[in-house]
Design a protein around this motif. Structure first.
Motif, mmCIF file in Angstrom:
data_model
loop_
_atom_site.group_PDB
_atom_site.id
_atom_site.type_symbol
_atom_site.label_atom_id
_atom_site.label_comp_id
_atom_site.label_asym_id
_atom_site.label_seq_id
_atom_site.Cartn_x
_atom_site.Cartn_y
_atom_site.Cartn_z
ATOM 1 N N ALA A 190 0.850 -1.194 0.000
ATOM 2 C CA ALA A 190 0.000 0.000 0.000
ATOM 3 C C ALA A 190 0.887 1.246 0.000
ATOM 4 C CB ALA A 190 -0.885 -0.005 1.237
ATOM 5 N N GLY A 191 0.323 2.399 -0.328
ATOM 6 C CA GLY A 191 1.063 3.661 -0.316
ATOM 7 C C GLY A 191 0.321 4.673 0.548
ATOM 8 N N VAL A 192 1.051 5.716 1.019
ATOM 9 C CA VAL A 192 0.383 6.723 1.853
ATOM 10 C C VAL A 192 -0.310 7.743 0.952
ATOM 11 C CG1 VAL A 192 0.692 8.591 3.525
ATOM 12 C CG2 VAL A 192 1.976 6.461 3.754
ATOM 13 N N VAL A 193 -1.537 8.021 1.266
ATOM 14 C CA VAL A 193 -2.297 9.002 0.498
ATOM 15 C C VAL A 193 -2.831 10.034 1.490
ATOM 16 C CG1 VAL A 193 -4.395 9.362 -0.860
ATOM 17 C CG2 VAL A 193 -2.961 7.369 -1.313
ATOM 18 N N SER A 194 -2.683 11.306 1.132
ATOM 19 C CA SER A 194 -3.224 12.360 1.985
ATOM 20 C C SER A 194 -4.075 13.242 1.087
ATOM 21 C CB SER A 194 -2.047 13.130 2.573
ATOM 22 O OG SER A 194 -2.523 14.294 3.193
ATOM 23 N N GLU A 195 -5.327 13.375 1.417
ATOM 24 C CA GLU A 195 -6.170 14.175 0.533
ATOM 25 C C GLU A 195 -7.359 14.772 1.262
ATOM 26 O OE1 GLU A 195 -7.187 11.331 -2.596
ATOM 27 O OE2 GLU A 195 -9.013 10.778 -1.551
ATOM 28 N N GLU A 196 -7.835 15.857 0.647
ATOM 29 C CA GLU A 196 -9.055 16.451 1.168
ATOM 30 C C GLU A 196 -10.193 15.535 0.753
ATOM 31 O OE1 GLU A 196 -10.620 20.909 0.853
ATOM 32 O OE2 GLU A 196 -11.074 19.716 -0.909
ATOM 33 N N CYS A 197 -11.067 15.253 1.667
ATOM 34 C CA CYS A 197 -12.176 14.397 1.261
ATOM 35 C C CYS A 197 -13.391 14.598 2.159
ATOM 36 C CB CYS A 197 -11.753 12.935 1.266
ATOM 37 S SG CYS A 197 -11.591 12.274 2.897
ATOM 38 N N TYR A 198 -14.455 13.988 1.746
ATOM 39 C CA TYR A 198 -15.660 14.014 2.565
ATOM 40 C C TYR A 198 -15.685 12.760 3.420
ATOM 41 C CZ TYR A 198 -17.439 17.793 -0.353
ATOM 42 O OH TYR A 198 -17.611 18.997 -0.997
ATOM 43 N N PHE A 199 -16.107 12.960 4.655
ATOM 44 C CA PHE A 199 -16.207 11.827 5.576
ATOM 45 C C PHE A 199 -17.670 11.522 5.865
ATOM 46 C CE2 PHE A 199 -11.934 13.238 6.445
ATOM 47 C CZ PHE A 199 -11.252 12.062 6.724
ATOM 48 N N PHE A 200 -17.900 10.261 6.108
ATOM 49 C CA PHE A 200 -19.226 9.843 6.586
ATOM 50 C C PHE A 200 -19.087 9.524 8.073
ATOM 51 C CE2 PHE A 200 -22.172 6.546 7.804
ATOM 52 C CZ PHE A 200 -23.376 7.118 7.428
ATOM 53 N N LYS A 201 -20.064 10.009 8.865
ATOM 54 C CA LYS A 201 -19.974 9.854 10.329
ATOM 55 C C LYS A 201 -20.335 8.452 10.792
ATOM 56 C CE LYS A 201 -20.980 14.348 12.379
ATOM 57 N NZ LYS A 201 -22.121 15.120 12.857
ATOM 58 N N LEU A 202 -19.496 7.514 10.419
ATOM 59 C CA LEU A 202 -19.760 6.124 10.799
ATOM 60 C C LEU A 202 -19.753 5.976 12.326
ATOM 61 C CD1 LEU A 202 -20.082 3.421 9.221
ATOM 62 C CD2 LEU A 202 -17.660 3.031 9.586
ATOM 63 N N SER A 203 -18.815 6.685 12.967
ATOM 64 C CA SER A 203 -18.624 6.528 14.418
ATOM 65 C C SER A 203 -19.908 6.843 15.204
ATOM 66 C CB SER A 203 -17.501 7.436 14.903
ATOM 67 O OG SER A 203 -17.814 8.779 14.572
ATOM 68 N N ALA A 204 -20.722 7.735 14.648
ATOM 69 C CA ALA A 204 -21.929 8.143 15.376
ATOM 70 C C ALA A 204 -22.956 7.017 15.454
ATOM 71 C CB ALA A 204 -22.543 9.361 14.687
ATOM 72 N N TYR A 205 -22.742 5.967 14.656
ATOM 73 C CA TYR A 205 -23.786 4.937 14.561
ATOM 74 C C TYR A 205 -23.445 3.638 15.276
ATOM 75 C CZ TYR A 205 -26.359 7.879 11.380
ATOM 76 O OH TYR A 205 -27.085 8.907 10.854
ATOM 77 N N GLN A 206 -22.298 3.611 15.925
ATOM 78 C CA GLN A 206 -21.845 2.340 16.502
ATOM 79 C C GLN A 206 -22.877 1.692 17.425
ATOM 80 O OE1 GLN A 206 -17.883 2.354 17.937
ATOM 81 N NE2 GLN A 206 -18.195 0.569 19.241
ATOM 82 N N SER A 207 -23.396 2.459 18.372
ATOM 83 C CA SER A 207 -24.287 1.785 19.332
ATOM 84 C C SER A 207 -25.626 1.431 18.679
ATOM 85 C CB SER A 207 -24.472 2.603 20.599
ATOM 86 O OG SER A 207 -24.704 3.930 20.273
ATOM 87 N N ARG A 208 -26.073 2.295 17.770
ATOM 88 C CA ARG A 208 -27.331 1.956 17.081
ATOM 89 C C ARG A 208 -27.173 0.669 16.267
ATOM 90 N NH1 ARG A 208 -30.424 6.369 13.420
ATOM 91 N NH2 ARG A 208 -31.745 4.693 12.645
ATOM 92 N N LEU A 209 -26.005 0.550 15.677
ATOM 93 C CA LEU A 209 -25.749 -0.632 14.847
ATOM 94 C C LEU A 209 -25.718 -1.893 15.715
ATOM 95 C CD1 LEU A 209 -25.092 -1.581 11.974
ATOM 96 C CD2 LEU A 209 -22.691 -1.192 12.454
ATOM 97 N N LEU A 210 -25.028 -1.793 16.863
ATOM 98 C CA LEU A 210 -24.949 -2.964 17.740
ATOM 99 C C LEU A 210 -26.339 -3.344 18.249
ATOM 100 C CD1 LEU A 210 -21.650 -2.178 19.665
ATOM 101 C CD2 LEU A 210 -22.071 -4.110 18.121
ATOM 102 N N ARG A 211 -27.159 -2.337 18.511
ATOM 103 C CA ARG A 211 -28.522 -2.624 18.951
ATOM 104 C C ARG A 211 -29.299 -3.326 17.832
ATOM 105 N NH1 ARG A 211 -31.370 2.167 19.562
ATOM 106 N NH2 ARG A 211 -29.419 3.029 20.298
ATOM 107 N N PHE A 212 -29.092 -2.834 16.624
ATOM 108 C CA PHE A 212 -29.779 -3.436 15.478
ATOM 109 C C PHE A 212 -29.390 -4.917 15.325
ATOM 110 C CE2 PHE A 212 -29.301 -4.616 10.941
ATOM 111 C CZ PHE A 212 -30.644 -4.699 10.613
ATOM 112 N N TYR A 213 -28.105 -5.216 15.475
ATOM 113 C CA TYR A 213 -27.673 -6.623 15.372
ATOM 114 C C TYR A 213 -28.366 -7.463 16.450
ATOM 115 C CZ TYR A 213 -23.574 -5.024 12.623
ATOM 116 O OH TYR A 213 -22.729 -4.476 11.693
ATOM 117 N N GLU A 214 -28.434 -6.872 17.646
ATOM 118 C CA GLU A 214 -29.024 -7.615 18.758
ATOM 119 C C GLU A 214 -30.487 -7.933 18.500
ATOM 120 O OE1 GLU A 214 -26.999 -6.021 22.382
ATOM 121 O OE2 GLU A 214 -29.087 -6.275 23.096
#
Ligand code: MSP
Length: 644
Positions: free
Chosen positions: A159-183
């Motif tokens: 792999a190579g290092v890449v640094s760039e401006e980009c858009y992020f999706f707030k995956l981290s905000a959904y962790q507990s909701r996701l775990l609840r959904f699995y349950e």
């Protein structure tokens, strides 16, 4: 799970990359999906079956450039190959989605915009290790190698290092909701072992996901910021919405969304079991019922994939056998969740024994007797006796099991049940010996009953085989004088004694060819040779060849490498010294039979460590079906002699 009012059954395959040509692995997923779709239709359900192609991204850009094509030209070519393979495999999909279609691109942009407006997508800078081959930033816990680089854990490439401006999706905000959904939805990921894998991954913590690239031009532009293109996985996953009508066919979308089953290979489980439900939660769509991660088809214990160069062209089988034997083999050989090793020997063995012998013979024999003894139709059928009743009752019990297995996607188990019944029919004929009864004129009614009972049983098994082998099942059904297409016969209305009196039975033609392994391998070698001829030959110069030190080596010691199935450690005398060499030939040759043999070796191959043993050279062998065949020299050829 979110409420919904949908009425149809919706099944999908992954959308396949167009930088690769279709192989047995792709065929496998698509055949499973087609089988489930056909089965559901027999139950009278309205089904929408989606497949298609994933056409954007760096890999496609690169593959096209290498061929001197525009990306869309390459995509068009490969789409043609996928579509004709699906036709040849009898895949009855309802829609073929291409991610380059405007209906898809617009839908993805719309959802992207919606998430921006909600604040679930934001702009930032990403710096990380990026794998070009997998189009994915590496997880941060991947360690640095000695040379200062990181290796992609999925494909093993640098792999190579890449640094760039980009858009992020707030995956981290959904962790507990996701775990609840699995349950709350323990069946969301299947088989269950895969669910555990996913849950423990999510529990370790989710980081925000970079979902755009500025380095990739071949992609869907971010709305109002076209220097950025949308990351292929964000683009691709949304095919499951756009393909079923999101934003362009509301009625269909309402009827089928959410998907009942996303069928995928286990290689892409995390994308489907983690990112996908979160994208959907964020955009406020109901979530799919099940993501089913099936196992892989392997060649010599490694996954079949283009990068490993070990893929199998489905046409090697299709050209000789047609679609049904291949469909049958792939579905019968392994449960959907597990891996399987593909070998042509295994294939020929199954096809000859299950299809040509057990099933094909049964149909051929029974229908021929009906022609010869009953002039091709049933009149005056005798009373049902105990034996006959048993055959019918066995079916009545069996059908529920078959349906249950199909329902839980255990297709191999459904097929096992069908074969148990095929054996019962064969046994029924062996015990009742209609060919003997036919000699006695006073037993006409009894004879007709036996043949009627066997024909009725063949009719119902043809019906249950239809999802897996649509063409052969339909043929058998027609041989029995049934005119309608099988898919018009609802399961709920299927009766054991469904043959009408006087219905004219046709003379059957053989359904499954019997091909010997030897003949098939001959055919396969010819086909391979002719397709290889089309590929560009790479030449080496004589000077390059001269660098190779090829010699006659004599095996003076041989032992198995412990803990492996195929590896043998050899001590080879090359005339000037004795060298250790490791060879993957233990499945064909035993250490004892190798002792004292002389064979060609490359003496100046750079040493490599194989399973902890340094291999200082290589023996040469032909490879047939992944197995080695060594051409040994006569005993009187001197050890160490040059091979030119
Ligand atoms: N484009 C992505 C999927 C995006 S879905 C939103 C992709 N494409 S792929 O062309 O690489 O296809 C991967 C799929 O092909 C696997 O998930 C699996 O369904 C199938 N297979 C490819 N090789 C396989 C085997 N050797 N064995 C079984 N199936 C495999 O990933």
């Amino acid at each position: 799970m979110a409420e919904n009012s949908k009425k149809g059954f919706y099944i999908t395959t992954p959308i396949y990359y167009v930088n690769d040509v279709p192989h047995i692995g792709h065929a496998y997923t698509t055949i499973i999906a087609d089988t489930i779709s056909r089965f559901k239709k027999l139950l009278g359900e309205e089904v929408f079956f989606l497949t298609g192609t994933d056409e954007h991204g760096q890999k496609v850009e690169k593959a096209a450039a290498e061929k001197g094509l525009e990306p869309i030209e390459l995509a068009d070519q490969v789409v043609g190959r996928f579509k004709s393979l699906w036709q040849d495999l009898n895949i009855g999909y309802d829609f073929f989605i291409r991610t380059t279609q405007p209906l898809h691109e617009k839908g993805v942009q719309k959802i992207f915009q919606k998430l921006m407006d909600k604040g679930d997508i934001y702009k930032g800078i990403y710096k990380g290790w990026y794998c070009v081959s997998d189009e994915n930033f590496l997880p941060e816990d991947v360690p640095l190698e000695e040379d200062g680089y990181k290796i992609c854990p999925d494909c093993g490439k640098k792999a190579g290092v890449v640094s760039e401006e980009c858009y992020f999706f707030k995956l981290s905000a959904y962790q507990s909701r996701l775990l609840r959904f699995y349950e709350e939805n323990p069946d969301f990921v299947r088989p269950p072992s895969r669910m555990n894998e996913v849950v423990s991954f999510v529990r370790q913590g989710l980081k925000d996901l970079s979902i755009t690239r500025t380095t990739v031009k071949w992609g869907i532009p971010v709305p109002d910021d076209s220097d950025h293109t949308i990351y292929v996985w964000f683009d691709a996953l949304h095919n499951y919405l756009t393909g079923v009508g999101y934003d362009w066919n509301q009625a269909r979308f309402q009827k089928f969304w959410p998907a009942d089953i996303h069928l995928i290979g286990k290689d892409i489980l995390r994308f489907h079991a983690i990112f996908w439900p979160v994208f959907l939660m964020a955009a406020e769509f109901p979530l799919p019922r099940t993501v089913f991660g099936h196992g892989w088809w392997l060649r010599d214990e490694t996954k079949m994939s283009k990068s490993k160069g070990n893929v199998l062209d489905p046409y090697l089988i299709l050209n000789t056998f047609g679609a049904d034997p291949l469909r049958y083999f792939l579905l019968r050989e392994i449960p959907i969740g597990l891996d399987g090793n593909f070998s042509h020997e295994g294939f020929i063995h199954r096809v000859n024994s299950d299809l040509a012998n057990d099933l094909g013979n049964l149909i051929q024999r029974t229908l021929t007797m009906i022609q010869n003894y009953c002039k091709g139709k049933f009149e005056e059928i005798g009373e049902e006796e105990e034996e006959d009743e048993n055959l019918r009752l066995e079916y009545e019990k069996l059908k529920k099991r078959i349906i249950d297995y199909y329902e839980e996607y255990s297709i191999n188990r459904a097929l096992e049940e069908i074969w148990i019944y095929i054996n019962s029919i064969n046994r029924y004929l062996a015990v009742n010996e209609p060919w003997k009864i036919a000699k006695d004129k006073t037993k006409r009614k009894r004879l007709t009953r036996i043949l009627f009972q066997a024909a009725s049983a063949i009719r119902v098994i043809s019906y249950f085989l239809y999802p897996v082998m649509p063409e052969s099942a339909q043929k058998a059904w027609n041989f029995l004088g049934e005119e309608r297409p099988i898919q018009k016969q609802l399961y709920q209305e299927l009766k054991f004694e469904g043959l009408r009196p006087g219905q004219k039975i046709k003379t059957p033609s053989p359904l499954f060819p019997r091909v010997s392994l030897k003949d098939f391998l001959k055919e396969e070698t010819l086909q391979k040779a002719s397709s290889q001829k089309e590929e560009k030959m790479e030449y080496v110069t004589f000077d390059e060849f001269k660098k190779m030190d090829l010699r006659v080596g004599e095996i003076v010691e041989a032992e198995k490498v412990e803990g492996t199935e195929k590896l043998i450690k050899l001590k080879v005398d090359i005339g000037t010294e004795k060298r250790t060499m490791v060879a993957g030939i233990g499945d064909v040759y035993s250490p004892q039979e190798l002792m004292g043999k002389k064979l060609p070796v490359i003496a100046n191959l750079k040493p490599a460590v194989i399973r902890g043993v340094e291999s200082q050279g290589m023996i040469l062998a032909a490879e047939v079906e992944g197995k080695a065949t060594i051409s040994f020299f006569d005993k009187d050829v001197p050890t160490g002699a040059r091979v030119r």
